[in-house]
Every structure is written in structure tokens, then in C-alpha cells.
Design an enzyme around this catalytic site. Structure first.
Site, PDB file in Angstrom:
ATOM      1  N   GLY A 111       9.409   1.130 -12.910  1.00 22.74           N
ATOM      2  CA  GLY A 111       9.441   1.171 -11.454  1.00 22.74           C
ATOM      3  C   GLY A 111       9.537  -0.236 -10.898  1.00 22.74           C
ATOM      4  O   GLY A 111       9.751  -1.204 -11.633  1.00 22.74           O
ATOM      5  N   TYR A 112       9.359  -0.361  -9.565  1.00 21.23           N
ATOM      6  CA  TYR A 112       9.595  -1.672  -8.965  1.00 21.23           C
ATOM      7  C   TYR A 112       8.601  -2.726  -9.419  1.00 21.23           C
ATOM      8  O   TYR A 112       8.948  -3.903  -9.538  1.00 21.23           O
ATOM      9  CB  TYR A 112       9.658  -1.582  -7.438  1.00 21.23           C
ATOM     10  CG  TYR A 112       8.416  -1.079  -6.738  1.00 21.23           C
ATOM     11  CD1 TYR A 112       7.418  -1.957  -6.370  1.00 21.23           C
ATOM     12  CD2 TYR A 112       8.255   0.264  -6.412  1.00 21.23           C
ATOM     13  CE1 TYR A 112       6.277  -1.513  -5.710  1.00 21.23           C
ATOM     14  CE2 TYR A 112       7.133   0.725  -5.765  1.00 21.23           C
ATOM     15  CZ  TYR A 112       6.140  -0.166  -5.411  1.00 21.23           C
ATOM     16  OH  TYR A 112       5.010   0.277  -4.766  1.00 21.23           O
ATOM     17  N   ILE A 113       7.362  -2.346  -9.739  1.00 25.34           N
ATOM     18  CA  ILE A 113       6.380  -3.334 -10.212  1.00 25.34           C
ATOM     19  C   ILE A 113       6.795  -3.873 -11.575  1.00 25.34           C
ATOM     20  O   ILE A 113       6.827  -5.091 -11.809  1.00 25.34           O
ATOM     21  CB  ILE A 113       4.975  -2.717 -10.263  1.00 25.34           C
ATOM     22  CG1 ILE A 113       4.488  -2.375  -8.848  1.00 25.34           C
ATOM     23  CG2 ILE A 113       3.981  -3.680 -10.928  1.00 25.34           C
ATOM     24  CD1 ILE A 113       3.144  -1.671  -8.809  1.00 25.34           C
ATOM     25  N   GLY A 114       7.127  -2.975 -12.499  1.00 27.86           N
ATOM     26  CA  GLY A 114       7.541  -3.405 -13.822  1.00 27.86           C
ATOM     27  C   GLY A 114       8.787  -4.262 -13.794  1.00 27.86           C
ATOM     28  O   GLY A 114       8.892  -5.270 -14.522  1.00 27.86           O
ATOM     29  N   HIS A 172      31.311 -14.466  10.946  1.00 25.70           N
ATOM     30  CA  HIS A 172      31.963 -14.872   9.697  1.00 25.70           C
ATOM     31  C   HIS A 172      31.497 -16.277   9.331  1.00 25.70           C
ATOM     32  O   HIS A 172      31.420 -17.147  10.196  1.00 25.70           O
ATOM     33  CB  HIS A 172      33.479 -14.860   9.875  1.00 25.70           C
ATOM     34  CG  HIS A 172      34.225 -15.389   8.684  1.00 25.70           C
ATOM     35  ND1 HIS A 172      34.439 -14.620   7.556  1.00 25.70           N
ATOM     36  CD2 HIS A 172      34.774 -16.611   8.435  1.00 25.70           C
ATOM     37  CE1 HIS A 172      35.109 -15.345   6.661  1.00 25.70           C
ATOM     38  NE2 HIS A 172      35.325 -16.551   7.179  1.00 25.70           N
ATOM     39  N   GLY A 232       6.668   0.796 -17.997  1.00 26.53           N
ATOM     40  CA  GLY A 232       6.963   1.250 -16.644  1.00 26.53           C
ATOM     41  C   GLY A 232       8.224   0.618 -16.102  1.00 26.53           C
ATOM     42  O   GLY A 232       8.354  -0.611 -16.102  1.00 26.53           O
ATOM     43  N   GLY A 268      -8.221  -8.145   3.563  1.00 29.94           N
ATOM     44  CA  GLY A 268      -6.770  -8.144   3.510  1.00 29.94           C
ATOM     45  C   GLY A 268      -6.155  -7.103   2.611  1.00 29.94           C
ATOM     46  O   GLY A 268      -4.945  -6.896   2.636  1.00 29.94           O
ATOM     47  N   ASP A 299      -2.158   3.422   1.555  1.00 27.55           N
ATOM     48  CA  ASP A 299      -1.835   4.008   0.254  1.00 27.55           C
ATOM     49  C   ASP A 299      -2.782   5.115  -0.168  1.00 27.55           C
ATOM     50  O   ASP A 299      -2.403   5.989  -0.953  1.00 27.55           O
ATOM     51  CB  ASP A 299      -1.841   2.918  -0.821  1.00 27.55           C
ATOM     52  CG  ASP A 299      -0.788   1.851  -0.579  1.00 27.55           C
ATOM     53  OD1 ASP A 299       0.029   2.024   0.333  1.00 27.55           O
ATOM     54  OD2 ASP A 299      -0.790   0.843  -1.316  1.00 27.55           O
ATOM     55  N   LYS A 338       5.375 -12.005  -4.386  1.00 26.39           N
ATOM     56  CA  LYS A 338       6.620 -12.574  -3.844  1.00 26.39           C
ATOM     57  C   LYS A 338       6.589 -14.098  -3.892  1.00 26.39           C
ATOM     58  O   LYS A 338       7.641 -14.751  -3.962  1.00 26.39           O
ATOM     59  CB  LYS A 338       6.866 -12.074  -2.422  1.00 26.39           C
ATOM     60  CG  LYS A 338       7.520 -10.696  -2.358  1.00 26.39           C
ATOM     61  CD  LYS A 338       6.889  -9.704  -3.298  1.00 26.39           C
ATOM     62  CE  LYS A 338       7.443  -8.323  -3.290  1.00 26.39           C
ATOM     63  NZ  LYS A 338       6.702  -7.429  -4.224  1.00 26.39           N
TER      64      LYS A 338
END
Length: 463
Positions: free
Chosen positions: A183-186, A446, A181, A40, A313, A52
Site C-alpha cells: 500500500g502507500y505506506i510500504g 505555457h 505490504g 497533534g 481515522d 514527507k
């Protein structure tokens, strides 16, 4: 010559690598799937799924503390981090089992072990029992992913340093978590542990958090985090860390105003990730690497060696699971359908899972200026969105960058409740090449958050 021969070899099982071998085997190819760890990849085991899951626990604690705002009475809120960890572990185990259940397939052999190239199309696999197998294939796909970058500042070897994987195995709350850090992880872990009950300090070397974003987005994110009690230090370069006694540590950072010392109980390094290529010895195959060790590929994901591809990655660029999955679609098309799918001009969305979320797609205002584009910018505070008012989630704003000549949407940032979901609507409009008036005049239900898109794009006509 290799001892065993396959039609295709896939090394690694991330979001793309776990589907491609199954499709290839169903198409009649003899496939070897090599995996040295858990099935995975990062997403399932130490990325999206576990983080998450824990973000959801943190949000539940935050909302419980806000009960009085909604007329709901609650008692003191505390977090059992061990129980949060067990919930996370159960989610990961379920995701692993789900993938493993799909894996059995005629023509597909799962080989557990560490792969290393011995030639352009041959690989030696070190098996868990100590033996080896050497296999070859005319087509090889590398999907080995990345891992957290090690912290190398002075003293880092003498104190415990957490990374984005090990921090999720804590069973007790840190008293004071220092994060290196911005960034998004920190940021995700910083807000998460603040909501769990820890004191949190984020140390960012650059002048802003989330350096890829426009200044107004970065500034607003910093404000949101500070409003929750997080200390945010920017333009702060970590220089050394040392024990401070009593189970604490002391971090020294260099700032424009001189040295500053921060004491805490735990240290999280979120300074980036590096590719898993060393053990693979790609040089033995003639595979060209970037200066940072990532595998270089062309727009068809082929490396410098014909017939050898890289996905996910490990090839560098934005490190998002959905891009890995798109890499899989490209390779599936080209290897099975003899197509010419490519990465050229693909629109890359992403979401930073802080709360409220930051959903991003396409070009920033800064990038448009760097390209000398003639643009118009629409911006709307979330406090002007009726649904946000009703739900008490008014922090943040929506922002869109528009080509002034064609009326096409070039990019958007949505920092607000469910910002990623709202951004996706804009992404679909970009895919369909809808001019911004189509969004301004669309009939949205709405009162949904999406209805704010009417107001956002209509504001351009008032400029």
C-alpha cells in the site's frame, strides 16, 4: 455522576481534534481536551510531517545522482541517515510547538492522560502521576486515531520488526530492507530507503500493488519502482520469519510457484493500521463498533450514542488527514452553527507520495464498470507534456474517467511529477461540475504541467 462537568469533551488531538476544542472554547463552551501522548496526533508526530520530510531528503539524493542528465557534475552521493532523522525530528518538534502555542484558550482545559468510558457521557482519565479524574459532558468527540497493525506471522516475536513509526528513528541505513505490504505506506518507505542507498524488497500479498487502483496504474507504479532497483514480489503471502545469522533475517513467503525465501537486514511491517479503541472501552458507553473495532458513525459523525461523535481515522474509511480536517468542519458547523453538514457525497482526493506522485480523485475505471456506468476514458503519457519533457520528468501518465452521457468528470489518476497538484485542478473542476470540454478548452499557462490537461481532455474528441 462524574466528579467534574464540562460542556464538551474531546478525546485525542489529531488534525480535526486539535482545532475543534479551540473553536468551541472561543464560542463560550467549557471544553476538556484529553490527550495521552504528544499533541497533534499521527499526522504531526508519525505520519505526514515526518514522512514527507524524509521523502524530500530521498528525492534530493535521487536528483543529485541524476545530475549528469542535466549537465551538472556531482561526485559520489551518500546519505547520512542520522542527519536525515535529525531534520525530521526538528520538523516534528516545530509542528508540535506551533500547535501548543495556539492551545491556551479561556474555557479550554488540556488534560494529559489515558481516557476510558465509564458510562455514555462519563470518562475516567488515568493521569501520568498515577491518579485519576472522572469527568462528564453532554457532548463527547472521539478522535483517538489508529496505530500500526502488529505482525503476527510465525517468528515475528523473535526478530526485530519495524513499523512506520520506528523505522524513522533508524540512525544507520539498512543493508537490505524487506517491506511487508504494497500500500502507500510500504511504497513510500520502499522508494525512500532505496534512494537512501538500501537494497529493498517489497512483498505484497495481493496480485498487484495499490489494490484500490486500476490495473494500468498499479502496473505502472510497479514498473517505476523496479526501474529504481526495488524488488517487487506480488501474490506473495508471508508465512514465517527467522534469524539467519550475522544480524540478518530470513522471510519465507508462499507464491503461486511455491515457497520463496528472502534474506535481509531489516523488516518493515506495513500491513495496515488498527483503531485506538481498546483502552477507550467504548462498550461501556454503548458505542457500537465495526467488526474491525472502528467506531461506527452516521453521515453526521454521530455514534450509536446520541451526543457522542467520532472523527478522523478511528471511525474507519479512508485514513487521510484532510478527511479528518473535513470531519472537523462538519462538527464545527453542526455543534456551533446548528447546521446539518454531512459526509454524504463528499469527493475524496488523495496522493501517494512516491516519486512521481500518484494523485487520485473520484471514481476509477474499474469502479465505473462495476456500477455499469457508460464512460469514456482519456489517457495521456507524461512524455507528451512539454513541461515534463523540459524538466526530465516524463514517467507516468494522466488518466480521466468521463460520464459518456453528461460529459462530467467522474474521477482521475495522475501518476507524474507533481501528480497531486495536477489532480487537484481536476478535483476543483469536479466540484464545480464542469464538463470535460471546459478543461479541454481552458487557457492554461505555457509551459506548465497543468497545460497537459488540455491535451488529455482534447484526446476524447479524437476518439
Amino acid at each position: 455522576m462524574a466528579d467534574e462537568s464540562y460542556d464538551v469533551m474531546v478525546i485525542g488531538t489529531s488534525q480535526g481534534g486539535r482545532f475543534l476544542p479551540i473553536d468551541l472554547a472561543k464560542a463560550g463552551r467549557k471544553v476538556a481536551l484529553v490527550e495521552r501522548g504528544h499533541l497533534g496526533g499521527v499526522c504531526v508526530n508519525s505520519g505526514c510531517t515526518p514522512t514527507k520530510t524524509m521523502v524530500a531528503s530521498a528525492r534530493a539524493a535521487h536528483q543529485a545522482r541524476r545530475g549528469a542528465e542535466y549537465g551538472v557534475r556531482t561526485g559520489p552521493v551518500s546519505v547520512d541517515l542520522a542527519a536525515v532523522r535529525e531534520r525530521k525530528r526538528a520538523m516534528v518538534a516545530g509542528a508540535r510547538e506551533n500547535y501548543a502555542s495556539r492551545l491556551p484558550q479561556d474555557g479550554l482545559d488540556l488534560i494529559e492522560g489515558e481516557a476510558r468510558f465509564t458510562g455514555p457521557k462519563t470518562v475516567e482519565i488515568a493521569l501520568p502521576d498515577g491518579g485519576t479524574r472522572e469527568i462528564g459532558a453532554p457532548v463527547i468527540v472521539i478522535d483517538t486515531g489508529t496505530r500500526p497493525r502488529q505482525l503476527t506471522i510465525s517468528g515475528a516475536q523473535s526478530v526485530p520488526v519495524l513499523d512506520s513509526t520506528s523505522i524513522m528513528e533508524l540512525g544507520e541505513l539498512p543493508e537490505h530492507l524487506i517491506i511487508l505490504g504494497g500500500g502507500y505506506i510500504g511504497l513510500e518507505f520502499g522508494q525512500m530507503f532505496r534512494r537512501f542507498g538500501s537494497e529493498v524488497t517489497i512483498v505484497q500479498t495481493g496480485p498487484r500493488l495499490l489494490m484500490r487502483e486500476d490495473d494500468d496504474v498499479s502496473d505502472e507504479v510497479a514498473t517505476l519502482l523496479r526501474d529504481e532497483g526495488i524488488t517487487v514480489l506480488t501474490s506473495a503471502t508471508p508465512e514465517r520469519v527467522e534469524e539467519a545469522g550475522g544480524g540478518r533475517m530470513r522471510l519465507t513467503v508462499r507464491t503461486p510457484d511455491g515457497e520463496r525465501r528472502v534474506e535481509g537486514s531489516h523488516l518493515l511491517s506495513a500491513i495496515g493500521r488498527v483503531p485506538n479503541t481498546e483502552a477507550l472501552t467504548p462498550v461501556a458507553a454503548g458505542i457500537r463498533l465495526s467488526d474491525n473495532g472502528f467506531i461506527e458513525v452516521d453521515e453526521y459523525l454521530e455514534t450509536s450514542v446520541p451526543g457522542v461523535y467520532a472523527m478522523g481515522d478511528v471511525k474507519g474509511g479512508p485514513a487521510f488527514t484532510h478527511l479528518s480536517f473535513d470531519d472537523y468542519r462538519i462538527l464545527r458547523t453542526n455543534l456551533l452553527g446548528q447546521g446539518k453538514a454531512s459526509t454524504r457525497d463528499r469527493i475524496v482526493p488523495y496522493t501517494v507520495f512516491i516519486d512521481p506522485q500518484l494523485g487520485r480523485v473520484g471514481m476509477t475505471e474499474r469502479q465505473a464498470a462495476e456500477q455499469n456506468r457508460s464512460v469514456r476514458v482519456a489517457k495521456l503519457p507524461m512524455s507528451a507534456v512539454i513541461r515534463a519533457l523540459e524538466t526530465g520528468e516524463t514517467r507516468g501518465f494522466m488518466k480521466a474517467v468521463i460520464d459518456a452521457d453528461t460529459q462530467q468528470i467522474l474521477g482521475a489518476a495522475v501518476l507524474g511529477t507533481e501528480g497531486g497538484e495536477i489532480m487537484t485542478i481536476i478535483q476543483v473542476a469536479m466540484l464545480g461540475e464542469l464538463p470535460y470540454p471546459a478543461m479541454a478548452n481552458a487557457v492554461f499557462t505555457h509551459p506548465l504541467l497543468a497545460e497537459g490537461l488540455n491535451t488529455l481532455f482534447m484526446s476524447l474528441d479524437a476518439q
